[in-house]
Design a protein around this motif. Structure first.
Motif, mmCIF file in Angstrom:
data_model
loop_
_atom_site.group_PDB
_atom_site.id
_atom_site.type_symbol
_atom_site.label_atom_id
_atom_site.label_comp_id
_atom_site.label_asym_id
_atom_site.label_seq_id
_atom_site.Cartn_x
_atom_site.Cartn_y
_atom_site.Cartn_z
ATOM 1 N N THR A 124 3.743 8.195 12.900
ATOM 2 C CA THR A 124 3.226 8.692 11.616
ATOM 3 C C THR A 124 2.693 7.524 10.802
ATOM 4 N N LEU A 125 1.528 7.722 10.257
ATOM 5 C CA LEU A 125 0.901 6.711 9.397
ATOM 6 C C LEU A 125 0.862 7.244 7.971
ATOM 7 N N VAL A 126 1.461 6.488 7.050
ATOM 8 C CA VAL A 126 1.453 6.837 5.626
ATOM 9 C C VAL A 126 0.757 5.700 4.874
ATOM 10 N N LYS A 127 -0.304 6.038 4.197
ATOM 11 C CA LYS A 127 -1.078 5.043 3.434
ATOM 12 C C LYS A 127 -1.049 5.467 1.967
ATOM 13 N N THR A 128 -0.474 4.615 1.123
ATOM 14 C CA THR A 128 -0.240 4.977 -0.276
ATOM 15 C C THR A 128 -0.958 4.015 -1.212
ATOM 16 N N VAL A 173 0.871 0.332 3.705
ATOM 17 C CA VAL A 173 0.563 0.921 5.002
ATOM 18 C C VAL A 173 1.872 0.979 5.785
ATOM 19 N N GLU A 174 2.336 2.213 6.112
ATOM 20 C CA GLU A 174 3.647 2.384 6.738
ATOM 21 C C GLU A 174 3.523 3.172 8.036
ATOM 22 N N THR A 206 9.214 -3.541 15.824
ATOM 23 C CA THR A 206 10.237 -2.578 15.431
ATOM 24 C C THR A 206 9.651 -1.171 15.440
ATOM 25 N N ALA A 207 10.527 -0.179 15.289
ATOM 26 C CA ALA A 207 10.093 1.219 15.312
ATOM 27 C C ALA A 207 9.468 1.652 13.997
ATOM 28 N N THR A 208 9.709 0.916 12.943
ATOM 29 C CA THR A 208 9.096 1.197 11.642
ATOM 30 C C THR A 208 8.532 -0.093 11.073
ATOM 31 N N GLY A 209 7.524 0.042 10.253
ATOM 32 C CA GLY A 209 6.941 -1.129 9.612
ATOM 33 C C GLY A 209 6.194 -0.741 8.361
ATOM 34 N N LYS A 210 6.322 -1.556 7.342
ATOM 35 C CA LYS A 210 5.665 -1.259 6.068
ATOM 36 C C LYS A 210 5.068 -2.547 5.508
ATOM 37 N N ASP A 211 3.772 -2.525 5.227
ATOM 38 C CA ASP A 211 3.068 -3.681 4.684
ATOM 39 C C ASP A 211 2.507 -3.326 3.312
ATOM 40 N N THR A 212 2.437 -4.322 2.467
ATOM 41 C CA THR A 212 1.941 -4.116 1.100
ATOM 42 C C THR A 212 0.797 -5.074 0.810
#
Length: 606
Positions: free
Chosen positions: A181-185, A199-200, A315-321
């Motif tokens: 799943t791609l979440v872009k906020t 971007v998560e 990793t299984a999850t990643g979040k960049d700012t």
């Protein structure tokens, strides 16, 4: 003017005119046909800060070209989730009007409410629809392959959140059970010119996110160009774009090779700077690969692109700012990100004000001149009048140097007959000629460079004032004389005959360049009347050729710059006229005294 002088000037103008005519006739850009379709979009309830309006849906003329996205090849991925809406919608803050495109979860338009072009909010994204929208994502670091899936979105107060699910393609070319799943906020401050993009990624299985293309997971891009829109290089507004990079507290101008620059070192921020606006990209602490690209296409001049490429996840999850400042080049809006209490994101010590495009070694002088300009504007709220008053003040300050230069030149002119005698006497012996001329200068106490050295003091002021008047933000849209000079940051026009366009001057007749050229010719004539004569081709070119050349060079210069130079010329003309009258009066008195002495001498002989 003799025949050779006229021929030289005419040939110069003809060559330039023919070259431009050939370019515009045979190599003009093709017209771009854009189809539009009116659509509407609804926003879910509770999204108070946002407004959704009717917007145009422009068919994208780009398409994926690699195997990373929307392909059946192993290692690629395809959209697996559905999307409810695909129409563009707008979101507003106190300073922004942002048009979002669910196709790609990107930004198709970003306008500034408080800064206008022709009465409308100025557009910060220069894109004619043939390029991916700004802040698009790419698979890996393939900049030709935008992820243009259609995302679901929701608006929650200060956030616009896009979500979509993708499925990986297996070795047999079929979709696998592995999804991500791609979440872009996008997160906005109410009155900040800075916003945040997160971007998560989340893998459906407990293993590393399956995005690894030559060591990269994805790329976030700003392209193709920072607004406002322009169409020539350089255009009539002396438009430019510059890249800056901040690393370890030092701002530098990266050196592009073949139109590109790349670094994997940590950076604080990177910027695209123009005359009045900047875009500054601020990544988080991840070691992204920064790529800067420039180019010139037929429809987007001086293309300026920024790419942040993210290393593959472990990793299984990643979040960049990422954070982006998109706004005016004004210190009061940039410096607030040095103090966490002054901005809506709690950011500090970013020093975005370093992206201000000032003269490197004369920034201090430019700041002084800016203060003077603002001071006079405070007295008379008209920037045209303020420029004239600053020009007069500068001329008064430079008066001692100008006077000394004129006096030194006058002394040199007085030695003209003696110098001609020496040249005739020692025409076959240059060494002896130089020796005798040196003795003449020494005997008369004249420094041959005395007329030039004082002028050197004027160059720093000239350069700093040029930089100030060429990009001082407050001059943008500042009116001097209604109906004539209505924007000191732009060239003025008294007659427009579009669509007809002439080489070198375009579709406008401008009065300021004409007045400036006439003032240059008159200034040379006045100088000759004062004795500063130059004979032959050199003198005639200085009198006529230089003004004609500068007329075309400065034809599209901002009105504020031409106003300064023209006023400076007129003051110099008045000063020269005064000096000429004073010299003639002194010469007449000297001749009268000499005649009287001769009469007295004759009387004594009698």
């Amino acid at each position: 003017m003799d025949r050779n002088t006229i021929l030289a000037i005419v040939l110069s103008v003809v060559v330039i005119s023919v070259g431009l005519t050939i370019q515009t006739t045979f190599f003009a850009p093709d017209p771009v046909a854009v189809e539009t379709q009116q659509t509407t979009s609804n926003v879910e309830a509770g999204a108070a800060p946002a407004t959704v309006e009717q917007a145009e849906s422009i068919p994208l003329s780009y398409a994926p070209t690699s195997n990373a996205w929307n392909s059946k090849l192993p290692g690629s991925f395809v959209q697996s989730g559905t999307a409810e809406k695909s129409q563009k919608f707008t979101y507003e803050t106190d300073v922004f009007i942002v048009e979002f495109d669910p196709v790609g979860a990107a930004v198709s338009s970003l306008r500034l409410k408080d800064h206008l072009d022709d009465g409308q909010p100025v557009e910060m994204i220069f894109n004619n629809g043939d390029y991916p929208p700004a802040f698009s994502l790419y698979a890996g670091n393939d900049f030709s392959n935008p992820i243009d899936a259609t995302f679901n979105y929701r608006i929650n107060q200060d956030k616009v959140e896009f979500t979509q699910t993708f499925q990986m393609i297996g070795a047999d070319g079929n979709p696998t059970d592995e999804q991500f799943t791609l979440v872009k906020t996008y997160r906005f401050g109410r009155s900040d010119y800075l916003f945040e993009i997160t971007v998560e990624f989340t893998n459906s299985q407990n293993k590393a996110i399956p995005l690894n293309y030559d060591g990269f997971a994805y790329t976030l891009a700003f392209e193709p160009q920072l607004g406002p829109e322009f169409h020539e290089k350089p255009d009539g507004n002396y438009t430019y774009r510059k890249f800056y990079v901040e690393q370890d507290g030092k701002k530098s101008t990266p050196k592009l090779r073949d139109g590109a620059y790349e670094t994997s070192d940590f950076i604080t921020w990177t910027a695209i700077a123009s005359k009045y606006f900047s875009l500054i990209g601020i990544p988080d602490a991840t070691r992204y690969t920064l790529t800067l690209k420039e180019g010139i296409s037929e429809d987007i001049p001086l293309e300026s692109r920024i790419y942040f490429s993210r290393p593959a996840f472990k990793t299984a999850t990643g979040k960049d700012t990422f954070r982006f400042y998109v706004g005016p080049q004004l210190k009061q809006h940039m410096a607030i990100y040095n103090d966490a209490d002054q901005n809506g994101f709690g950011l500090s010590e970013l020093h975005l004000e370093k992206a201000l495009d000032t003269s490197s070694w004369l920034g201090w002088l430019e700041s002084i001149l800016k203060w003077l300009l603002q001071f006079f504007y405070g007295l008379v709220p008209n920037y045209g009048v303020a420029i004239i008053m600053v020009t007069i003040l500068i001329k008064i300050f430079l008066q001692p140097f100008s006077k000394k230069s004129m006096q030194s030149t006058a002394k040199m002119q007085a030695l003209g007959p003696q110098m001609e005698e020496l040249k005739a006497k020692y025409k076959d012996n240059p060494t002896k000629l130089n020796q005798e001329m040196g003795e003449l200068y020494k005997r008369e106490k004249i420094n041959p460079l005395g007329g030039c050295l004082p002028m050197l003091f004027q160059f720093p002021i000239f350069i700093a004032l040029y930089g100030l008047l060429n990009k001082h933000f407050e001059l943008r849209g500042a009116m001097f004389i209604p109906g004539w000079i209505e924007d000191l940051s732009l060239p003025e026009s008294i007659i427009n005959f579009a669509p007809l366009s002439l080489p070198l001057i375009g579709s406008d007749i401008r009065l300021l360049p004409i007045l400036y050229g006439v003032s240059m010719i008159f200034s040379f004539k006045i100088s000759q009347a004062g004795g500063a004569t130059q004979s032959g081709m050199t003198g005639k070119f200085m009198m006529y050729g230089m003004p004609i050349m500068f007329f075309f060079i400065l034809y599209n210069a901002p009105s504020g710059l031409l106003l300064y130079w023209m006023v400076m010329n007129f003051i110099s003309i008045g000063q020269q006229i005064y000096m000429n009258k004073k010299r003639r009066r002194t010469q007449a008195q000297s001749e009268s005294s000499t005649l009287s002495l001769r009469k007295v001498g004759k009387g004594k002989k009698k």
